[in-house]
Design a protein around this motif. Structure first.
Motif, short mmCIF file in Angstrom:
data_model
loop_
_atom_site.label_atom_id
_atom_site.label_comp_id
_atom_site.label_asym_id
_atom_site.label_seq_id
_atom_site.Cartn_x
_atom_site.Cartn_y
_atom_site.Cartn_z
N LYS A 108 0.81 -1.22 0.00
CA LYS A 108 0.00 0.00 0.00
C LYS A 108 0.84 1.26 0.00
N TYR A 109 2.16 1.13 0.35
CA TYR A 109 3.04 2.32 0.34
C TYR A 109 3.83 2.43 -0.95
N ARG A 110 3.66 1.50 -1.89
CA ARG A 110 4.48 1.50 -3.09
C ARG A 110 4.13 2.66 -4.02
N ASN A 111 2.84 2.99 -4.12
CA ASN A 111 2.40 4.01 -5.08
C ASN A 111 2.11 5.36 -4.43
N LEU A 112 2.68 5.62 -3.27
CA LEU A 112 2.46 6.91 -2.63
C LEU A 112 3.23 8.01 -3.34
N ASP A 113 2.66 9.20 -3.34
CA ASP A 113 3.30 10.36 -3.95
C ASP A 113 4.15 11.04 -2.89
N GLU A 114 5.51 11.02 -3.08
CA GLU A 114 6.41 11.61 -2.08
C GLU A 114 6.27 13.12 -2.01
N ASN A 115 6.06 13.75 -3.15
CA ASN A 115 5.92 15.22 -3.15
C ASN A 115 4.68 15.65 -2.37
N GLU A 116 3.61 14.85 -2.50
CA GLU A 116 2.39 15.18 -1.76
C GLU A 116 2.61 15.05 -0.26
N LEU A 117 3.35 14.01 0.16
CA LEU A 117 3.64 13.83 1.59
C LEU A 117 4.50 14.98 2.12
N LEU A 118 5.53 15.35 1.36
CA LEU A 118 6.40 16.46 1.80
C LEU A 118 5.65 17.77 1.85
N GLY A 119 4.67 17.94 0.96
CA GLY A 119 3.89 19.18 0.97
C GLY A 119 3.01 19.30 2.19
N ARG A 120 2.57 18.19 2.78
CA ARG A 120 1.73 18.23 3.98
C ARG A 120 2.52 18.52 5.25
N LEU A 121 3.88 18.34 5.20
CA LEU A 121 4.68 18.55 6.41
C LEU A 121 4.86 20.03 6.68
N SER A 122 4.94 20.35 7.97
CA SER A 122 5.19 21.73 8.37
C SER A 122 6.68 22.03 8.28
N GLU A 123 7.04 23.29 8.50
CA GLU A 123 8.44 23.69 8.41
C GLU A 123 9.27 23.01 9.51
N GLU A 124 8.71 22.89 10.68
CA GLU A 124 9.42 22.24 11.78
C GLU A 124 9.63 20.74 11.50
N GLU A 125 8.61 20.10 10.92
CA GLU A 125 8.75 18.69 10.59
C GLU A 125 9.77 18.46 9.48
N LEU A 126 9.85 19.40 8.52
CA LEU A 126 10.85 19.29 7.46
C LEU A 126 12.27 19.40 8.02
N LYS A 127 12.48 20.32 8.97
CA LYS A 127 13.82 20.44 9.59
C LYS A 127 14.18 19.18 10.36
N GLN A 128 13.18 18.63 11.03
CA GLN A 128 13.44 17.39 11.78
C GLN A 128 13.78 16.24 10.83
N LEU A 129 13.08 16.16 9.69
CA LEU A 129 13.35 15.11 8.70
C LEU A 129 14.75 15.30 8.09
N GLU A 130 15.12 16.53 7.86
CA GLU A 130 16.45 16.80 7.30
C GLU A 130 17.54 16.38 8.28
N THR A 131 17.31 16.64 9.56
CA THR A 131 18.30 16.22 10.58
C THR A 131 18.44 14.71 10.63
N VAL A 132 17.32 14.00 10.55
CA VAL A 132 17.36 12.53 10.58
C VAL A 132 18.10 11.99 9.36
#
Length: 351
Positions: free
Chosen positions: A11-35
């Motif tokens: 069920k995760y094979r056809n997910l749109d990565e750009n759509e997921l990244l667009g839903r993240l907030s700025e704080e969540e994006l910084k946290q993802l970048e750190t990880v």
């Protein structure tokens, strides 16, 4: 047949990565970048402190002062109260003191010695003085009281002089160290290079500070020397390069009759070089290679035995073989060479 967890991943094979990244907030994006930086650093060989990002939000309060920091930590440690022990320490020892058990002495069993009937008869008929003299010869006179010592004690009490004991002490003879080798290395090298007819024996034994290049120069100079008949460099820390240089010398020199390289650091490779050179040399009659730092091995000993069987000029070979086979072959070859020399001498005397 697909496994259960593979079905969940479908069920995760056809997910749109750009759509997921667009839903993240700025704080969540910084946290993802750190990880992501922690999972795949630019250089994995750098220490963790250098490859991690600076996550400090507080502004710097001033330059770093190590002495000030140490004073602050010491002050904090002194002001902090110690934790109270659950059971206060009084220094009192509790329980019984351990006393190791003493093992009972083992009874000593005397060994029964059986002598020949003649010895038993001689000891039975010997007098006390003869027995004490025998004890002195065996070195156990100090454990016995001789009749002379008893008589000396009685005479001392009576005011007379003591009687001399049959056992006499000997003064310890001092053993002096062997004097150092007086050979002048530089002068000897110059004489060899100049082919001095007065120099027929060179002894460098036990001179530890001769450089390896100098020892190789000796071997090189002996290639053209026609007067030196005996060359000794035992215990001079010679190694394989020196042995190879001596091997090259033996292929050319036709004057040297004795070579001594005992007590050095020559391995099997260096000894093999000497053995190969001796196959082309017909003037050397004595060579010593014993007491090297490493054992030469069976293969080298077999090569030595084969060389001595082919070389009829070597009359003395100084080496303690470890295998019976090469030892027997070498002994037979040396005996044969000496017999040939003896036969030639006898024939010359008859003529």
């Amino acid at each position: 047949m697909a496994r259960p967890f593979h079905r969940e991943l479908e069920k995760y094979r056809n997910l749109d990565e750009n759509e997921l990244l667009g839903r993240l907030s700025e704080e969540e994006l910084k946290q993802l970048e750190t990880v992501l930086d922690d999972l795949g650093p630019e250089s994995a060989t750098l220490p963790a402190g250098l490859r991690q990002r600076d996550q400090t939000q507080k502004a710097a309060t001033g330059p770093f002062d190590r002495e000030h920091l140490l004073l602050f930590l010491e002050k904090e440690a002194l002001e902090q109260a110690d934790r109270e022990d659950a059971v206060p320490f009084t220094g009192e020892k509790k329980g019984r003191v351990f006393i190791p058990k003493e093992k009972p002495p083992e009874p000593r069993q005397e060994e029964k010695v059986t002598l020949d009937p003649e010895l038993e008869e001689a000891l039975a008929s010997a007098s006390d003085t003869e027995l004490y003299d025998l004890a002195a010869v065996l070195g156990v006179h100090g454990l016995l009281s001789t009749p002379e010592s008893d008589e000396a004690t009685a005479n001392d009490k009576a005011g007379r002089g003591p009687v001399r004991n049959v056992v006499k002490g000997e003064k310890v003879k001092p053993v002096f160290e062997e004097p150092p080798n007086p050979t002048n290395v530089e002068v000897s090298l110059r004489q060899i290079k100049a082919n001095d007819p007065g120099l027929q024996e060179v002894n460098l034994n036990n001179i530890k500070n001769i450089p390896i290049p100098t020892l190789k120069d000796f071997a090189k100079a002996l290639e053209t020397n026609t007067h030196v008949q005996k060359f000794s460099l035992a215990a001079t820390r010679s190694n394989d390069p020196v042995a190879i240089a001596l091997a090259d010398m033996l292929r050319v020199n036709r004057t040297l009759k004795s070579l001594n390289v005992e007590s050095n650091f020559i391995t099997g490779a260096g000894v093999l070089a000497l053995v190969e050179a001796l196959k082309e040399n017909d003037t050397l009659t004595e060579i010593k290679i014993d007491n090297q730092r490493q054992q030469l091995g069976t293969a080298v000993e077999m090569e030595i035995a084969q060389m001595l069987e082919e070389n009829s000029k070597i009359l003395k070979f100084g080496y303690q073989f470890t295998k019976q086979g090469p030892r027997t072959r070498v002994a037979a070859a040396i005996t044969k060479n000496n017999d040939l020399v003896r036969k030639k001498r006898v024939e010359g005397e008859r003529r």
